[in-house]
Design a protein around this motif. Structure first.
Motif, PDB file in Angstrom:
ATOM      1  N   VAL B 353     -14.006  -9.184  -1.072  1.00  0.00           N
ATOM      2  CA  VAL B 353     -15.343  -8.493  -1.787  1.00  0.00           C
ATOM      3  C   VAL B 353     -16.372  -8.704  -0.456  1.00  0.00           C
ATOM      4  O   VAL B 353     -16.131  -9.682  -0.457  1.00  0.00           O
ATOM      5  N   ASN B 357     -21.447  -8.255  -2.845  1.00  0.00           N
ATOM      6  CA  ASN B 357     -21.258  -8.432  -4.377  1.00  0.00           C
ATOM      7  C   ASN B 357     -21.395 -10.022  -4.621  1.00  0.00           C
ATOM      8  O   ASN B 357     -21.289 -10.694  -4.006  1.00  0.00           O
ATOM      9  N   PHE B 360     -19.493 -12.116  -7.451  1.00  0.00           N
ATOM     10  CA  PHE B 360     -18.331 -12.258  -7.241  1.00  0.00           C
ATOM     11  C   PHE B 360     -17.670 -12.641  -6.307  1.00  0.00           C
ATOM     12  O   PHE B 360     -16.814 -12.833  -6.117  1.00  0.00           O
ATOM     13  N   TYR B 361     -18.502 -12.196  -4.919  1.00  0.00           N
ATOM     14  CA  TYR B 361     -18.066 -13.087  -3.619  1.00  0.00           C
ATOM     15  C   TYR B 361     -17.851 -13.989  -3.838  1.00  0.00           C
ATOM     16  O   TYR B 361     -19.096 -15.322  -3.726  1.00  0.00           O
ATOM     17  N   GLY B 459     -15.925  -0.674  -1.968  1.00  0.00           N
ATOM     18  CA  GLY B 459     -16.051  -2.009  -3.298  1.00  0.00           C
ATOM     19  C   GLY B 459     -16.610  -1.740  -4.589  1.00  0.00           C
ATOM     20  O   GLY B 459     -17.773  -0.043  -4.034  1.00  0.00           O
ATOM     21  N   GLU B 462     -17.828  -4.376 -10.510  1.00  0.00           N
ATOM     22  CA  GLU B 462     -16.876  -5.145 -11.367  1.00  0.00           C
ATOM     23  C   GLU B 462     -16.018  -5.255 -10.708  1.00  0.00           C
ATOM     24  O   GLU B 462     -14.694  -3.494 -10.538  1.00  0.00           O
ATOM     25  N   PRO B 463     -15.627  -6.315 -10.721  1.00  0.00           N
ATOM     26  CA  PRO B 463     -14.248  -6.417  -9.804  1.00  0.00           C
ATOM     27  C   PRO B 463     -12.857  -5.479 -10.576  1.00  0.00           C
ATOM     28  O   PRO B 463     -12.044  -4.956  -9.698  1.00  0.00           O
ATOM     29  N   ASN B 464     -13.898  -5.071 -12.199  1.00  0.00           N
ATOM     30  CA  ASN B 464     -12.554  -5.119 -12.739  1.00  0.00           C
ATOM     31  C   ASN B 464     -12.066  -3.426 -12.689  1.00  0.00           C
ATOM     32  O   ASN B 464     -10.925  -3.012 -12.731  1.00  0.00           O
ATOM     33  N   TYR B 470      -5.540  -4.276  -7.605  1.00  0.00           N
ATOM     34  CA  TYR B 470      -4.901  -5.875  -8.366  1.00  0.00           C
ATOM     35  C   TYR B 470      -4.160  -6.364  -8.705  1.00  0.00           C
ATOM     36  O   TYR B 470      -3.000  -6.948  -8.954  1.00  0.00           O
ATOM     37  N   TYR B 514     -12.287 -14.612 -10.254  1.00  0.00           N
ATOM     38  CA  TYR B 514     -12.247 -13.274  -9.181  1.00  0.00           C
ATOM     39  C   TYR B 514     -12.469 -14.182  -7.726  1.00  0.00           C
ATOM     40  O   TYR B 514     -11.603 -13.864  -6.295  1.00  0.00           O
ATOM     41  N   GLN B 518      -9.695 -13.559  -5.319  1.00  0.00           N
ATOM     42  CA  GLN B 518      -9.871 -13.830  -3.809  1.00  0.00           C
ATOM     43  C   GLN B 518      -9.172 -14.479  -3.345  1.00  0.00           C
ATOM     44  O   GLN B 518      -7.891 -14.702  -1.774  1.00  0.00           O
TER      45      GLN B 518
END
Lengths: 328, 564
Positions: B353, B357, B360-361, B459, B462-464, B470, B514, B518
């Protein structure tokens, strides 16, 4: 002549089928298809890929797809571009006029300069003119098109804002101009690309003209003409030049096929509206129906160009006639 | 004599050169028209069917969504919906639309349009890239409109990513519903539709599109947004997006003043900086942050490729051996790559990430330092010895594998060359061969016929949105895609964390899930990171209120030219 024409036209049918079939197979042998471009996009799910596959008919067997395409072509339906989701015809039509204008202008430029210069350097073989112009010709032949295009874009910038546009087929406000200014705008935008494309073509033509004339200048009938006491001018223009023109007639026919894909890199650098880049991108993206449409048009233009060239040859060269050509 | 045709030709040339168009100077600032460039034609004007970046960039100005993402805070902010409420059970969200919204043709924009848009997106006959983001456990959400200005969305269970996924372009029901019902939606609003018939609701509307040349837009006078003095936005009168395929030509045009905004490549950043300093370019140059995408190496761990007739290719053993992977990670010279390939304008990538970000990073990961000696020690310790100048595995197989990447990027090529050389020093033979993108994708996605690949993914906030990457069942789970059940405990754990992260509605409680993902990817070295670019943007001096960020432009409606 009718017999010759019918025969040549009939010959074209298997040729066109053969060329398109081979192109179709070659495109399909490449691993992947157009949808491979989308598979790495995290937002596009495999399910969407499957749907698109079905929508585009890419899940059908190869031959079925080819026959369907050919059947469509017989009804003047060239299929849909997978990238742009509009008919191939509309994509090609949008660019055809500008491609033809550009190709015709650069051809005219090249021929108008190459033939007289070729004559001059041949008549004065080994003079300083011959040396200088031949050097420039080799230079023009060896400099890559796209590089010259960059130099010209740079040149346009160096000249300043109001001189020459560094690219584009016409200005952004083209629609708001009156007719005279539209023409001026077009010509203004043509100058640099015509120069770039013309220089490359010109160099080769000039060398060909030179060698043709040199070869004929030393033949027996020229010596006879001189011995008759004809002036040098009449010898060159009436006897030598007339005989030297044959290969140019054939070449003019071939270059009809070049209209399509000849200028892709120059189009990219000078952002010209043209078919070359469209075709190049279509091949890279595996946009199969767009490629097939272009291949088909290119093939037809090449074949028709050859036919026209052969007919023109009969007109300019009394030694050639239709019966001898038909029997070939 | 023979000189006459030459003379004529020269005259003709002189004549054409004198052919000047008579009109007022094309002054971007005076006309308040912004000129930009993209490298390829848009592929559609239908915002639902977009699959390419160029159409998206153009249509972003034409279609508005319920809520948008603020590129500074990366949080959702009001769009067509002026506010929204999340019910206490977190299973329904109520959106309140603004009053008086209008389409370009004057028709009112109401909740009915929003419901219609959702119907189209969920229609299985309309292939679109929006639907996957709006499926919750594979199920659609249910939407209803109690009145013209309210939309209630009911979710099968709490789903935090919805606020990022619901930023969908709303399309006009009064125009497209009949088309959709007639089964023609997939062919509607293609690029040969007259631009005036593309009915949107955004700050700009399309006025002209010439293939291969440009897209013109003009200001939408009815746009809902106004500034602090009550003056309607946007301030620009129009936009021209030129289509210039060649990047070098685009850069020349920027310097020529034909384009007002340009995102320079690393070597151009230095050039622009120099030209601004010496006064040859009147422009601004700004670093806008660290790129959202990165480049990484990934080894194929797919048993479907390596186990044939009960025999396992030794490569599978190496590529799943943490010692082997750690040694590789320690032999990637990130500093060298940054200096050689990116002229110093990049940072080492540690997490998958981006630091850009902020939500979420995970900043706590420790990078694998470049240390060839340590790498050699790790290999020796794990039984990979040198024999005749080559590295062999514990059972005596010489270590050699194929490396590929997509053709067409000089940066990728250089990184691979550096990688090949560094591993060569360890006695590992790398056969490097770049492939055409479509061919590469087929190998990675379908035939699984590859050993090691270098690629980049862009990237998202939103990680989703990265679920396909993933989750072990995802098709972009590169090292071993489309698994029926997770092959390893850590992949199972990532799947679980993805579920938990998506169902946690409190933003501050989501990040830890998240962060953990990572950490796992970093420890297991499923992907081995290289570097991330620093992004720069340069724009002409007279352009004001232009605030570019890596996630987009902040308050773009305020942009204007200074007129002196």
């Amino acid at each position: 002549m009718t017999r010759f024409l019918v025969r040549r036209l009939l010959n074209m049918i298997p040729l066109i089928i053969g060329i398109t079939l081979i192109s179709f197979l070659a495109m399909s042998l490449v691993p992947g298809d157009y949808l491979s471009n989308l598979k790495m996009n995290p937002k596009i799910s495999p399910e969407v890929i499957h749907q698109l596959q079905a929508q585009f008919g890419l899940d059908q067997p190869l031959l079925v797809r080819y026959v369907k395409w050919l059947w469509g072509v017989l009804h003047l339906d060239f299929g849909y571009s997978l990238q742009y989701r509009v008919s191939v015809t509309s994509l090609i039509a949008a660019r055809a006029l500008n491609t033809v204008i550009l190709a015709a202008a650069s051809m005219a430029f090249a021929w108008m300069l190459a033939i007289p210069i070729g004559i001059i350097v041949a008549v004065r073989q080994n003079s300083i003119w011959d040396r200088v112009l031949s050097f420039l010709a080799f230079f023009g032949m060896s400099i890559p098109n796209f590089f010259l295009a960059f130099l010209m874009v740079y040149f346009a910038m160096w000249m300043g804002k109001d001189w020459l546009p560094p690219g584009g087929t016409f200005s952004v406000d083209y629609n708001s101009l009156d007719f005279a200014n539209r023409v001026a705008d077009r010509i203004n935008h043509l100058i640099l690309p015509v120069f770039v494309l013309g220089v490359a073509g010109m160099a080769g033509l000039m060398r060909l003209m030179r060698s043709q004339i040199l070869e004929i200048k030393n033949s027996d009938f020229v010596r006879t003409a001189r011995a008759k006491g004809l002036s040098e001018r009449v010898v060159i223009y009436k006897h030598v030049l007339r005989n030297a023109l044959n290969p140019f007639v054939t070449m003019a026919g071939y270059s009809l096929g070049d209209l399509l894909g000849g200028a892709a890199l120059v189009e990219a650098v000078m952002n010209l509206q043209g078919l070359g880049l469209l075709l190049l991108n279509a091949v890279r993206a595996l946009d199969i129906y767009l490629v097939m449409g272009s291949v088909l048009i290119g093939t037809v233009l090449l074949l028709v160009g050859n036919l026209l060239a052969d007919m023109a040859l009969v007109a300019v060269d009394p030694r050639v006639d239709f019966s001898s050509m038909a029997s070939q | 004599m023979a000189k006459r045709p030459v003379l004529i030709a020269v005259c003709a040339l002189a004549l054409t050169a004198g052919c000047q168009v008579r009109r007022a100077a094309n002054d971007h600032a005076r006309q308040q028209i912004l000129y930009t460039a993209i490298s390829s034609d848009p592929q559609t004007f239908n915002p639902i069917l977009v699959t390419d970046a160029y159409s998206g960039e153009i249509l972003g100005d034409v279609f508005e969504s319920l809520i948008r993402i603020n590129p500074v805070t990366t949080l959702p902010e009001p769009g067509l919906a002026e506010k929204w409420e999340i019910a206490p059970d977190q299973k329904s969200i109520i959106f309140h639309l603004r009053r008086g919204l209008r389409w370009f043709d004057g028709q009112p924009l109401t909740a009915r349009d929003v419901l219609f848009t959702l119907d189209v997106i969920y229609d299985p006959k309309v292939p679109n890239s929006i639907r996957p983001g709006l499926l919750i456990d594979g199920k659609p959400l249910k939407a209803e409109a109690p009145d013209d200005y309210t939309v209630v969305m009911r979710l099968p269970k709490p789903f935090a990513p919805l606020l990022y996924a619901i930023g969908i372009p709303v399309i006009p029901a009064h125009i497209l519903e009949p088309v959709w019902k007639a089964g023609q939606f997939n062919h509607s609003w293609g690029i040969n539709t007259p631009p005036s018939r593309i009915i949107g609701d955004g700050p700009f509307r399309l006025t002209r599109y010439v293939q291969n040349q440009f897209v013109r837009m003009e200001r939408n006078p009815d746009y809902w947004m106004s500034d602090e003095h009550g003056v309607r936005l946007p301030r620009l009168h129009g936009k021209v997006v030129q289509i210039i395929p060649d990047a070098n030509a685009t850069y020349l045009r920027y310097q020529y003043g034909q384009i007002d905004i340009y995102s320079p490549r690393a070597e151009e950043v230095l050039d622009i900086r120099q030209k601004i300093k010496t006064g040859r370019l009147r422009a601004k140059l700004q670093e806008i942050g660290i790129d959202t995408g990165e480049r990484f190496f990934c080894f194929n761990r797919n048993p479907r490729h390596y186990v044939k007739n009960g025999v396992t290719d030794p490569k599978l053993t190496w590529f799943t051996d943490l010692n082997f992977l750690r040694a590789i990670a320690h032999s990637i010279d990130k500093k060298g790559i940054i200096n050689l390939v990116y002229h110093g304008l990049a940072v080492p990538a540690v997490s998958d990430v981006s630091p850009a970000n902020k939500l979420f990073y995970n900043p706590n990961l420790k990078d694998y330092d470049y240390d060839p000696r340590l790498a050699a020690e790790i290999l020796e310790g794990a039984g990979y010895h040198m024999a005749d100048g080559r590295r062999v595995d514990p059972s005596g197989h010489p270590i050699e594998f194929n490396l590929t990447t997509a053709t067409g990027s000089p940066e990728a090529d250089q990184i691979c060359a550096i990688f090949k050389q560094d591993l060569g020093n360890l006695g590992i033979k790398v056969n490097y061969q770049p492939l055409e993108f479509t061919t590469l994708v087929e190998k990675v996605e379908s035939t699984f016929d590859w050993d090691c690949v270098m690629m980049g993914l862009t990237g998202t906030i939103e990680p989703n949105d990265g679920s396909n990457f993933y989750r072990s069942s995802g098709n972009l789970h590169l090292w071993n895609p489309n698994q029926k059940t997770p092959a390893t405990p850590w992949e199972a754990e990532i799947d679980r964390l993805m579920d938990q992260g998506a169902f946690e509605m409190d933003p501050s409680k989501r990040a830890p899930y998240y962060w953990k993902i990572q950490q796992i990817l970093h420890d297991q070295l499923a992907i081995i990171q290289t570097v991330r670019r620093k992004d720069y943007v340069s724009w002409t001096d007279s352009l004001e209120n232009y605030r570019p960020k890596v996630w987009g432009v902040y308050k773009p409606e305020w942009m204007q030219f200074k007129v002196d």
